[in-house]
Write a protein that holds these residues in place. Structure first.
Motif, PDB file in Angstrom:
ATOM      1  N   ALA A  82       0.834  -1.206   0.000  1.00 32.03           N
ATOM      2  CA  ALA A  82       0.000   0.000   0.000  1.00 32.03           C
ATOM      3  C   ALA A  82       0.865   1.251   0.000  1.00 32.03           C
ATOM      4  O   ALA A  82       0.576   2.215  -0.730  1.00 32.03           O
ATOM      5  CB  ALA A  82      -0.925  -0.012   1.218  1.00 32.03           C
ATOM      6  N   LYS A  83       1.941   1.244   0.793  1.00 21.88           N
ATOM      7  CA  LYS A  83       2.841   2.407   0.842  1.00 21.88           C
ATOM      8  C   LYS A  83       3.409   2.721  -0.535  1.00 21.88           C
ATOM      9  O   LYS A  83       3.529   3.872  -0.915  1.00 21.88           O
ATOM     10  CB  LYS A  83       4.017   2.145   1.794  1.00 21.88           C
ATOM     11  CG  LYS A  83       3.710   2.254   3.246  1.00 21.88           C
ATOM     12  CD  LYS A  83       4.998   2.007   4.037  1.00 21.88           C
ATOM     13  CE  LYS A  83       4.771   2.043   5.521  1.00 21.88           C
ATOM     14  NZ  LYS A  83       6.017   1.816   6.266  1.00 21.88           N
ATOM     15  N   ASP A  84       3.787   1.665  -1.287  1.00 18.90           N
ATOM     16  CA  ASP A  84       4.377   1.870  -2.607  1.00 18.90           C
ATOM     17  C   ASP A  84       3.354   2.421  -3.600  1.00 18.90           C
ATOM     18  O   ASP A  84       3.673   3.289  -4.409  1.00 18.90           O
ATOM     19  CB  ASP A  84       4.975   0.567  -3.139  1.00 18.90           C
ATOM     20  CG  ASP A  84       6.190   0.116  -2.353  1.00 18.90           C
ATOM     21  OD1 ASP A  84       6.829   0.968  -1.696  1.00 18.90           O
ATOM     22  OD2 ASP A  84       6.506  -1.080  -2.388  1.00 18.90           O
ATOM     23  N   MET A  85       2.125   1.887  -3.541  1.00 17.90           N
ATOM     24  CA  MET A  85       1.083   2.373  -4.437  1.00 17.90           C
ATOM     25  C   MET A  85       0.792   3.850  -4.171  1.00 17.90           C
ATOM     26  O   MET A  85       0.730   4.665  -5.096  1.00 17.90           O
ATOM     27  CB  MET A  85      -0.199   1.552  -4.267  1.00 17.90           C
ATOM     28  CG  MET A  85      -1.272   1.920  -5.272  1.00 17.90           C
ATOM     29  SD  MET A  85      -2.895   1.147  -5.034  1.00 17.90           S
ATOM     30  CE  MET A  85      -2.543  -0.412  -4.310  1.00 17.90           C
ATOM     31  N   ILE A  86       0.654   4.204  -2.917  1.00 19.54           N
ATOM     32  CA  ILE A  86       0.370   5.596  -2.548  1.00 19.54           C
ATOM     33  C   ILE A  86       1.534   6.495  -2.943  1.00 19.54           C
ATOM     34  O   ILE A  86       1.329   7.578  -3.497  1.00 19.54           O
ATOM     35  CB  ILE A  86       0.063   5.697  -1.040  1.00 19.54           C
ATOM     36  CG1 ILE A  86      -1.256   4.982  -0.731  1.00 19.54           C
ATOM     37  CG2 ILE A  86       0.026   7.155  -0.586  1.00 19.54           C
ATOM     38  CD1 ILE A  86      -1.487   4.737   0.739  1.00 19.54           C
ATOM     39  N   ALA A  87       2.758   6.050  -2.687  1.00 19.21           N
ATOM     40  CA  ALA A  87       3.938   6.848  -3.029  1.00 19.21           C
ATOM     41  C   ALA A  87       4.027   7.065  -4.535  1.00 19.21           C
ATOM     42  O   ALA A  87       4.364   8.170  -4.989  1.00 19.21           O
ATOM     43  CB  ALA A  87       5.210   6.172  -2.521  1.00 19.21           C
ATOM     44  N   ALA A  88       3.718   6.046  -5.324  1.00 19.13           N
ATOM     45  CA  ALA A  88       3.772   6.183  -6.783  1.00 19.13           C
ATOM     46  C   ALA A  88       2.744   7.192  -7.274  1.00 19.13           C
ATOM     47  O   ALA A  88       3.042   8.037  -8.133  1.00 19.13           O
ATOM     48  CB  ALA A  88       3.546   4.827  -7.447  1.00 19.13           C
ATOM     49  N   VAL A  89       1.542   7.129  -6.730  1.00 19.66           N
ATOM     50  CA  VAL A  89       0.488   8.072  -7.133  1.00 19.66           C
ATOM     51  C   VAL A  89       0.839   9.487  -6.680  1.00 19.66           C
ATOM     52  O   VAL A  89       0.703  10.451  -7.452  1.00 19.66           O
ATOM     53  CB  VAL A  89      -0.886   7.627  -6.587  1.00 19.66           C
ATOM     54  CG1 VAL A  89      -1.930   8.714  -6.766  1.00 19.66           C
ATOM     55  CG2 VAL A  89      -1.319   6.334  -7.276  1.00 19.66           C
ATOM     56  N   ASP A  90       1.320   9.630  -5.452  1.00 20.49           N
ATOM     57  CA  ASP A  90       1.699  10.958  -4.952  1.00 20.49           C
ATOM     58  C   ASP A  90       2.844  11.547  -5.769  1.00 20.49           C
ATOM     59  O   ASP A  90       2.838  12.732  -6.107  1.00 20.49           O
ATOM     60  CB  ASP A  90       2.085  10.892  -3.468  1.00 20.49           C
ATOM     61  CG  ASP A  90       0.892  10.649  -2.557  1.00 20.49           C
ATOM     62  OD1 ASP A  90      -0.267  10.761  -3.032  1.00 20.49           O
ATOM     63  OD2 ASP A  90       1.126  10.339  -1.371  1.00 20.49           O
TER      64      ASP A  90
END
Length: 168
Positions: free
Chosen positions: A66-74
């Motif tokens: 989840a952290k990676d998905m959010i970081a990629a979108v941000d």
């Protein structure tokens, strides 16, 4: 059973442990959250506890934190705001990510501290004060600090924060 605990594997896992006697040991693979409620955690030389980070299965079968998905979108959002012409490349790179997935990832991350407390409190021999103390000590090394799902938390680390870890 050697698998990530995902919706399709919950029922087979539950069937494996349903009739297990409380005095009988359970040996887990990738079961950090479950191990946190244990009376003791036997760890061999190559054993480690992984971070408590929600994972999402993508259409190609890969798991993404989840952290990676959010970081990629941000990161993509920031780059597109700085250079709007880069929108098509970022849209293509994130084509498998939907807005509901990102919101679910954010919600699951917010829920990790609650899951941590529930796991710690599932041991009936722990007092509320012990649960609160362990939650505070474990939150940073198992939730906040890990940058990747491959982060290692060995027996010494577990003992240092007060988990009932025993070296094999």
């Amino acid at each position: 059973m050697i698998d990530a605990i995902l919706p399709y594997s919950v029922t087979p896992f539950e069937e494996l442990i349903y009739d297990n006697r409380p005095d009988r040991d359970i040996h887990l693979s990738a079961g950090t959250l479950l191990a946190l409620g244990a009376h003791w955690i036997l760890m061999g030389p190559a054993s480690d506890l992984g971070p408590i980070d929600p994972q999402f299965r993508f259409p190609d079968g890969s798991l993404v934190a989840a952290k990676d998905m959010i970081a990629a979108v941000d990161d993509a959002t920031e780059k597109v705001q700085d250079a709007p012409a880069t929108y098509p490349i970022h849209a293509a790179l994130l084509s498998d990510v939907s807005a509901p997935m990102v919101q679910q990832a954010r919600s699951e991350l917010l829920r990790t501290c609650d899951l941590l407390e529930e796991a710690r409190a599932s041991n009936p021999d722990r007092t509320r004060a012990q649960v609160a103390s362990l939650k505070k000590k474990v939150r940073v090394p198992l939730i906040q600090r890990p940058k990747t799902h491959a982060a290692i938390f060995n027996v010494s680390d577990a003992q240092r924060v007060g988990l009932p870890a025993v070296a094999e």
